[in-house]
Scaffold this motif. Structure first.
Motif, PDB file in Angstrom:
ATOM      1  N   LYS A 204       0.833  -1.212   0.000  1.00 55.69           N
ATOM      2  CA  LYS A 204       0.000   0.000   0.000  1.00 55.69           C
ATOM      3  C   LYS A 204       0.867   1.261   0.000  1.00 55.69           C
ATOM      4  O   LYS A 204       0.489   2.289   0.566  1.00 55.69           O
ATOM      5  CB  LYS A 204      -0.959   0.012   1.194  1.00 55.69           C
ATOM      6  N   GLY A 205       2.044   1.172  -0.596  1.00 49.57           N
ATOM      7  CA  GLY A 205       2.943   2.312  -0.677  1.00 49.57           C
ATOM      8  C   GLY A 205       3.816   2.504   0.549  1.00 49.57           C
ATOM      9  O   GLY A 205       4.662   3.402   0.573  1.00 49.57           O
ATOM     10  N   PHE A 206       3.621   1.669   1.575  1.00 48.21           N
ATOM     11  CA  PHE A 206       4.418   1.763   2.789  1.00 48.21           C
ATOM     12  C   PHE A 206       5.690   0.923   2.665  1.00 48.21           C
ATOM     13  O   PHE A 206       5.680  -0.164   2.095  1.00 48.21           O
ATOM     14  CB  PHE A 206       3.637   1.248   4.006  1.00 48.21           C
ATOM     15  N   THR A 207       6.769   1.434   3.234  1.00 47.17           N
ATOM     16  CA  THR A 207       8.008   0.681   3.351  1.00 47.17           C
ATOM     17  C   THR A 207       8.544   0.861   4.765  1.00 47.17           C
ATOM     18  O   THR A 207       8.197   1.831   5.466  1.00 47.17           O
ATOM     19  CB  THR A 207       9.072   1.171   2.356  1.00 47.17           C
ATOM     20  N   ALA A 208       9.384  -0.075   5.159  1.00 50.25           N
ATOM     21  CA  ALA A 208      10.051   0.054   6.457  1.00 50.25           C
ATOM     22  C   ALA A 208      11.404  -0.610   6.342  1.00 50.25           C
ATOM     23  O   ALA A 208      11.503  -1.734   5.851  1.00 50.25           O
ATOM     24  CB  ALA A 208       9.226  -0.600   7.563  1.00 50.25           C
ATOM     25  N   ASP A 209      12.413   0.073   6.778  1.00 55.82           N
ATOM     26  CA  ASP A 209      13.767  -0.460   6.717  1.00 55.82           C
ATOM     27  C   ASP A 209      14.285  -0.686   8.128  1.00 55.82           C
ATOM     28  O   ASP A 209      14.182   0.194   8.992  1.00 55.82           O
ATOM     29  CB  ASP A 209      14.708   0.509   5.991  1.00 55.82           C
ATOM     30  N   LEU A 210      14.846  -1.847   8.309  1.00 59.30           N
ATOM     31  CA  LEU A 210      15.445  -2.165   9.604  1.00 59.30           C
ATOM     32  C   LEU A 210      16.824  -1.524   9.677  1.00 59.30           C
ATOM     33  O   LEU A 210      17.677  -1.776   8.814  1.00 59.30           O
ATOM     34  CB  LEU A 210      15.556  -3.688   9.773  1.00 59.30           C
ATOM     35  N   ASN A 211      17.041  -0.697  10.659  1.00 56.30           N
ATOM     36  CA  ASN A 211      18.338  -0.059  10.877  1.00 56.30           C
ATOM     37  C   ASN A 211      18.888  -0.588  12.190  1.00 56.30           C
ATOM     38  O   ASN A 211      18.489  -0.148  13.273  1.00 56.30           O
ATOM     39  CB  ASN A 211      18.167   1.462  10.923  1.00 56.30           C
ATOM     40  N   LYS A 212      19.781  -1.546  12.083  1.00 57.76           N
ATOM     41  CA  LYS A 212      20.274  -2.200  13.299  1.00 57.76           C
ATOM     42  C   LYS A 212      21.149  -1.251  14.120  1.00 57.76           C
ATOM     43  O   LYS A 212      21.191  -1.329  15.347  1.00 57.76           O
ATOM     44  CB  LYS A 212      21.045  -3.471  12.949  1.00 57.76           C
ATOM     45  N   GLY A 213      21.823  -0.346  13.436  1.00 56.40           N
ATOM     46  CA  GLY A 213      22.674   0.599  14.162  1.00 56.40           C
ATOM     47  C   GLY A 213      21.858   1.525  15.068  1.00 56.40           C
ATOM     48  O   GLY A 213      22.243   1.805  16.198  1.00 56.40           O
ATOM     49  N   GLU A 214      20.726   1.975  14.536  1.00 50.91           N
ATOM     50  CA  GLU A 214      19.852   2.853  15.307  1.00 50.91           C
ATOM     51  C   GLU A 214      18.742   2.087  16.008  1.00 50.91           C
ATOM     52  O   GLU A 214      17.890   2.700  16.662  1.00 50.91           O
ATOM     53  CB  GLU A 214      19.234   3.909  14.380  1.00 50.91           C
ATOM     54  N   THR A 215      18.719   0.773  15.860  1.00 51.41           N
ATOM     55  CA  THR A 215      17.644  -0.093  16.391  1.00 51.41           C
ATOM     56  C   THR A 215      16.277   0.509  16.090  1.00 51.41           C
ATOM     57  O   THR A 215      15.454   0.733  16.991  1.00 51.41           O
ATOM     58  CB  THR A 215      17.807  -0.383  17.899  1.00 51.41           C
ATOM     59  N   SER A 216      16.060   0.781  14.815  1.00 50.68           N
ATOM     60  CA  SER A 216      14.799   1.388  14.407  1.00 50.68           C
ATOM     61  C   SER A 216      14.187   0.603  13.247  1.00 50.68           C
ATOM     62  O   SER A 216      14.881  -0.116  12.517  1.00 50.68           O
ATOM     63  CB  SER A 216      15.014   2.845  13.986  1.00 50.68           C
TER      64      SER A 216
END
Lengths: 115, 107
Positions: free
Chosen positions: B57-69
């Motif tokens: 639905k146009g959403f993305t999410a990236d795992l950033n292990k350095g920032e734990t986000s």
């Protein structure tokens, strides 16, 4: 598309009474879960169940709670002696595979009101 | 202990504006992270999971292990995106949810 179902949608009970919340997971799923959500608060994990036994439980899931899969389709949560603070939405979920990356499918919830 | 933090309880944007729902986690191992969405009067449903790196639905999410986000983003919000969004982390067959963010997209 198959769905997780829960009954009843709303249960009202008096403090101290036993209550059983029922769930029918998706038929070929192997992992089953209960969560609760107190009004205005976050969804909290209660318990997971696999191969006819509890695999994980949270600190919320004390001796007042029990789960059972009495037959091939139902998955129940029993609260032995309800307290006012047990009032919440209770969600059942199921998952097909052991891989944690697989999706959990949620039921619509049962609203439990303890008076 | 594993924990998921969603710092914003409420987020309001105008239609067509970019939106970012924040999620931070604390977990010592390699987490499996998800975004679940709950539309009004509907059940919780999976929006996306980090392992599949998909756009739904146009959403993305990236795992950033350095920032734990694991922030959820969409470049152009739509009114039908208005819902509760929950970030979740799974480990050892349990799942921990964040407190949720209520997104309202105004016309």
């Amino acid at each position: 598309e198959p769905e997780v179902t829960q009954t009843p949608s709303h249960q009202v009970t008096q403090m101290g009474q036993e209550v059983i919340l029922r769930c029918v997971p998706i038929s070929n799923h192997l992992y089953f879960y209960w969560y609760r959500q107190i009004l205005g608060q976050k969804v909290e994990f209660l318990v997971s169940f696999y191969n006819n036994e509890i695999s994980e439980k949270s600190e919320i899931f004390d001796d007042q709670f029990s789960v059972e899969r009495p037959d091939g389709s139902n998955f129940t949560l029993k609260i032995r002696s309800t307290k006012l603070e047990d009032s919440a939405m209770y969600f059942c979920a199921s998952r097909w595979q052991g891989d944690l990356a697989y999706e959990q499918y949620f039921g619509p919830g049962t609203r439990l009101t303890v008076t | 202990a594993q924990r998921v933090t969603q710092p914003e309880k409420l987020l309001s944007v105008f239609k067509g504006a970019p939106v970012e729902l924040k999620c931070n986690y604390s977990y010592s191992g390699s987490p499996e992270l998800f975004w679940y969405v709950q539309y009004s009067r509907q059940r919780l449903q999976l929006l996306l999971r980090h392992i599949s790196r998909e756009s739904i639905k146009g959403f993305t999410a990236d795992l950033n292990k350095g920032e734990t986000s694991f922030h959820l983003k969409k470049p152009f919000a739509q009114e039908e995106d208005s819902a509760m969004y929950y970030c979740a982390l799974t480990h050892n067959n349990d799942m921990r949810f964040g407190a949720g963010t209520r997104l309202t997209v105004k016309p």
